[in-house]
Design a protein around this motif. Structure first.
Motif, mmCIF file in Angstrom:
data_model
loop_
_atom_site.group_PDB
_atom_site.id
_atom_site.type_symbol
_atom_site.label_atom_id
_atom_site.label_comp_id
_atom_site.label_asym_id
_atom_site.label_seq_id
_atom_site.Cartn_x
_atom_site.Cartn_y
_atom_site.Cartn_z
ATOM 1 N N CYS A 70 20.195 -21.428 40.437
ATOM 2 C CA CYS A 70 20.042 -20.029 40.026
ATOM 3 C C CYS A 70 21.457 -19.362 40.423
ATOM 4 C CB CYS A 70 19.073 -19.351 40.913
ATOM 5 S SG CYS A 70 17.219 -19.955 40.492
ATOM 6 N N GLY A 71 21.564 -18.142 39.548
ATOM 7 C CA GLY A 71 22.784 -17.357 39.752
ATOM 8 C C GLY A 71 22.510 -16.408 40.666
ATOM 9 N N ARG A 72 23.538 -15.776 40.994
ATOM 10 C CA ARG A 72 23.607 -14.671 42.174
ATOM 11 C C ARG A 72 22.399 -13.662 41.599
ATOM 12 N NH1 ARG A 72 26.446 -9.684 42.345
ATOM 13 N NH2 ARG A 72 27.693 -10.461 40.542
ATOM 14 N N PRO A 73 21.632 -13.220 42.669
ATOM 15 C CA PRO A 73 20.618 -12.333 42.252
ATOM 16 C C PRO A 73 21.138 -11.042 41.981
ATOM 17 C CG PRO A 73 19.891 -13.645 44.296
ATOM 18 C CD PRO A 73 21.350 -13.818 44.084
ATOM 19 N N PRO A 74 20.593 -10.218 41.133
ATOM 20 C CA PRO A 74 21.287 -8.783 40.929
ATOM 21 C C PRO A 74 20.818 -7.949 41.765
ATOM 22 C CG PRO A 74 19.375 -9.428 39.058
ATOM 23 C CD PRO A 74 19.650 -10.551 40.045
ATOM 24 N N ARG A 75 21.583 -6.820 41.943
ATOM 25 C CA ARG A 75 21.507 -5.660 42.796
ATOM 26 C C ARG A 75 21.102 -4.309 42.080
ATOM 27 N NH1 ARG A 75 25.530 -3.811 45.653
ATOM 28 N NH2 ARG A 75 24.098 -2.530 46.641
ATOM 29 N N THR A 76 21.823 -4.402 40.987
ATOM 30 C CA THR A 76 21.436 -3.017 40.060
ATOM 31 C C THR A 76 21.487 -3.449 38.650
ATOM 32 O OG1 THR A 76 23.877 -2.998 39.907
ATOM 33 C CG2 THR A 76 22.956 -1.861 41.711
ATOM 34 N N PHE A 77 20.715 -2.573 37.894
ATOM 35 C CA PHE A 77 20.964 -2.472 36.622
ATOM 36 C C PHE A 77 21.491 -1.124 35.900
ATOM 37 C CE2 PHE A 77 19.772 -2.420 32.110
ATOM 38 C CZ PHE A 77 19.793 -3.565 31.543
ATOM 39 N N GLU A 86 28.409 6.659 32.847
ATOM 40 C CA GLU A 86 27.422 6.394 33.516
ATOM 41 C C GLU A 86 26.187 7.152 33.030
ATOM 42 O OE1 GLU A 86 26.682 4.670 37.782
ATOM 43 O OE2 GLU A 86 25.753 6.771 37.983
ATOM 44 N N LEU A 87 25.134 6.424 32.663
ATOM 45 C CA LEU A 87 23.961 7.321 32.252
ATOM 46 C C LEU A 87 22.526 7.114 33.159
ATOM 47 C CD1 LEU A 87 23.667 6.220 28.430
ATOM 48 C CD2 LEU A 87 24.720 8.392 29.291
ATOM 49 N N LEU A 88 22.746 6.012 33.812
ATOM 50 C CA LEU A 88 21.834 5.858 34.876
ATOM 51 C C LEU A 88 22.253 4.487 35.720
ATOM 52 C CD1 LEU A 88 18.856 6.192 36.333
ATOM 53 C CD2 LEU A 88 17.870 5.002 34.167
ATOM 54 N N ALA A 89 21.794 4.116 36.892
ATOM 55 C CA ALA A 89 21.918 3.074 37.663
ATOM 56 C C ALA A 89 20.864 2.906 38.236
ATOM 57 C CB ALA A 89 23.334 3.212 38.523
ATOM 58 N N VAL A 90 20.000 1.759 38.010
ATOM 59 C CA VAL A 90 18.649 1.569 38.861
ATOM 60 C C VAL A 90 19.051 0.414 39.899
ATOM 61 C CG1 VAL A 90 16.419 0.683 38.834
ATOM 62 C CG2 VAL A 90 17.662 2.097 36.876
ATOM 63 N N GLU A 91 18.800 0.515 41.249
ATOM 64 C CA GLU A 91 18.823 -0.158 42.231
ATOM 65 C C GLU A 91 17.690 -1.312 42.135
ATOM 66 O OE1 GLU A 91 20.458 0.195 46.565
ATOM 67 O OE2 GLU A 91 18.473 0.599 46.408
ATOM 68 N N ILE A 92 17.720 -2.403 41.891
ATOM 69 C CA ILE A 92 17.000 -3.490 42.043
ATOM 70 C C ILE A 92 16.680 -3.896 43.594
ATOM 71 C CG2 ILE A 92 16.411 -5.721 41.179
ATOM 72 C CD1 ILE A 92 17.983 -5.374 38.689
ATOM 73 N N ASP A 382 13.082 6.424 40.819
ATOM 74 C CA ASP A 382 12.586 5.088 41.330
ATOM 75 C C ASP A 382 10.973 5.147 40.942
ATOM 76 O OD1 ASP A 382 14.732 4.918 42.403
ATOM 77 O OD2 ASP A 382 14.354 5.778 44.450
ATOM 78 N N ARG A 383 10.132 6.016 40.643
ATOM 79 C CA ARG A 383 8.943 6.135 40.102
ATOM 80 C C ARG A 383 8.820 5.390 38.880
ATOM 81 N NH1 ARG A 383 6.042 11.605 40.632
ATOM 82 N NH2 ARG A 383 6.461 11.313 42.586
ATOM 83 N N VAL A 384 9.844 5.959 37.835
ATOM 84 C CA VAL A 384 9.815 5.529 36.254
ATOM 85 C C VAL A 384 10.070 4.021 36.382
ATOM 86 C CG1 VAL A 384 10.670 5.547 34.477
ATOM 87 C CG2 VAL A 384 10.289 7.840 35.569
ATOM 88 N N PHE A 385 11.031 3.348 37.052
ATOM 89 C CA PHE A 385 11.439 2.083 37.281
ATOM 90 C C PHE A 385 10.813 1.221 38.273
ATOM 91 C CE2 PHE A 385 14.720 4.448 34.952
ATOM 92 C CZ PHE A 385 14.824 3.511 33.502
ATOM 93 N N ARG A 386 10.121 1.746 38.829
ATOM 94 C CA ARG A 386 9.360 0.630 39.990
ATOM 95 C C ARG A 386 8.458 -0.477 39.339
ATOM 96 N NH1 ARG A 386 6.704 4.287 43.035
ATOM 97 N NH2 ARG A 386 8.773 4.322 44.155
#
Length: 386
Positions: A70-77, A86-92, A382-386
């Motif tokens: 497996c590759g390095r787990p992502p932190r953001t999208f 930048e338009l939007l940065a979502v924290e995973i 956070d509510r939208v992308f949860r």
């Protein structure tokens, strides 16, 4: 019980592992002549549920191999425009935390899933059709046949099992073509990668109904350029050769930020694709034949959930078949649940594709503005992308 599985893809092999570990007589029939036919392909996204499913199914040695691959787990999208604004940065996941998401090369995952099933997988056996009765007989293109209790079609988008079982369950063209590129940088990938994508994958939203997906792995990067066909020269990618595809990708990104143009230009492997999707199918009478994964609910890659939905299918079907239920009852329960979440995943993926390929200038501006609003209001984001 004897289970026949047509197709040695991720879903079919997962199901075979689960049934085999439960003591069920299972046999997999694969059209390809050898595992080497799987060598082409990029990494795929495994979400939390897919990761949990793989760990619960595989023996300890294969789990260790999976973790190592497996590759390095992502932190953001990240969402940016074609000028890298930048338009939007979502924290995973927060820094230092495990997001539960993984990326793994499709070929390597198949290798891991094949190990431990050496005497259960038959290569060079293409399913040609089947007959149902008190049991089911699978007939192959080489003229041979074998009987079992049930048959599972896991052959992917061109499934012969689906074609016979559900001839009305077709796939439709979404009107979107794409070009993918693989970049092997001379130095660390981070030196070539725009900073917006340093901690995870992202999507470039551009005018004219185009976008670019970007992801990095340990020693290479990938990008995927998608566009509405009417915006492409000559009405689509057709049968363009790799050099012409690469030239077209450069043309489509000619006015973008220099770092994005450089990333597109640096690709050493380029290929094209046309995006099709399945459409919902009304319930059908359950029998001794069923389907899973792309064989029944193929979808655009816009949400990265196709492989995970196939894993969910295989996990559910394995659980039902080993629960003590009669085989046809187990299949009926599986199909009822699978239709609901499977076609919901298709709908969500199609919707995400449309939202990422907005051609109308006013609608595109409104879409970017909405992302910026979400970015400015963390609670709402956070509510939208949860």
């Amino acid at each position: 019980m004897r289970v026949l599985i047509a197709g040695a893809g991720i879903g079919g092999l997962y199901l075979a592992h689960g049934l085999h570990r439960a003591g069920v007589d299972v046999e997999v029939f694969e059209r390809a002549a050898s595992p080497d036919a799987f060598a082409a392909g990029y990494r795929i996204h495994i979400d939390r549920d897919g990761d949990r499913a793989l760990r619960s199914c595989l023996p300890p040695r294969q789990v260790a191999d999976y973790e190592a691959a497996c590759g390095r787990p992502p932190r953001t999208f990240a969402f940016v425009d074609e000028r890298l604004r930048e338009l939007l940065a979502v924290e995973i996941a927060p820094a230092g935390a495990d997001s539960g998401h993984r990326s793994i090369n499709r070929y390597r995952l198949r290798e891991i899933l094949l190990s431990g099933l050496d005497d259960r997988v038959r290569f060079g056996r293409e399913l040609a059709g089947f007959e149902q009765g008190d049991d089911v007989t699978a007939r192959f293109a080489d003229g041979s046949a074998t009987a079992g209790t049930i048959l599972v079609g896991a052959e992917g988008t061109h499934s012969p099992t689906r074609a016979q079982l559900l001839p009305h369950a077709g796939r439709v063209d979404t009107g979107v073509d794409g070009i993918t590129g693989r970049v092997v940088p001379h130095g660390p990938p981070a030196e070539l990668l725009p900073s917006a994508f340093a901690d995870g994958p992202g999507l470039v939203l551009a005018p004219g109904g185009r976008n670019l997906f970007v992801a990095t792995h340990e020693d290479y990067l990938v990008w995927g350029l998608s566009a509405r066909r009417e915006s492409l020269p000559a009405g689509g990618i057709g049968d363009l050769v790799p050099d012409r595809l690469h030239s077209l990708a450069r043309e489509l990104t000619a006015r973008w930020h220099p770092r994005l143009r450089h990333l597109v230009d640096a690709a050493s492997e380029v290929s094209g694709f046309t995006i099709k999707t399945s459409v919902p199918v009304p319930p059908w009478p359950a029998g001794r034949v069923t389907v899973l994964g792309d064989a029944i609910h193929s979808m655009p890659p816009s949400r990265g959930i196709g492989a995970n939905t196939a894993l969910r299918d295989a996990e559910l079907l394995c659980r039902n078949l080993t629960s003590g239920m009669a085989p046809v009852a187990a299949i009926a329960a599986y199909e009822q649940e699978m239709r609901a979440y499977g076609f919901a995943a298709v709908k969500a993926s199609v919707q995400a594709q449309r939202q990422g390929l907005v051609a109308n200038p006013l609608a595109f501006s409104a879409s970017k503005a909405a992302l910026r609003v979400l970015n400015a209001v963390p609670v709402l984001r956070d509510r939208v992308f949860r």
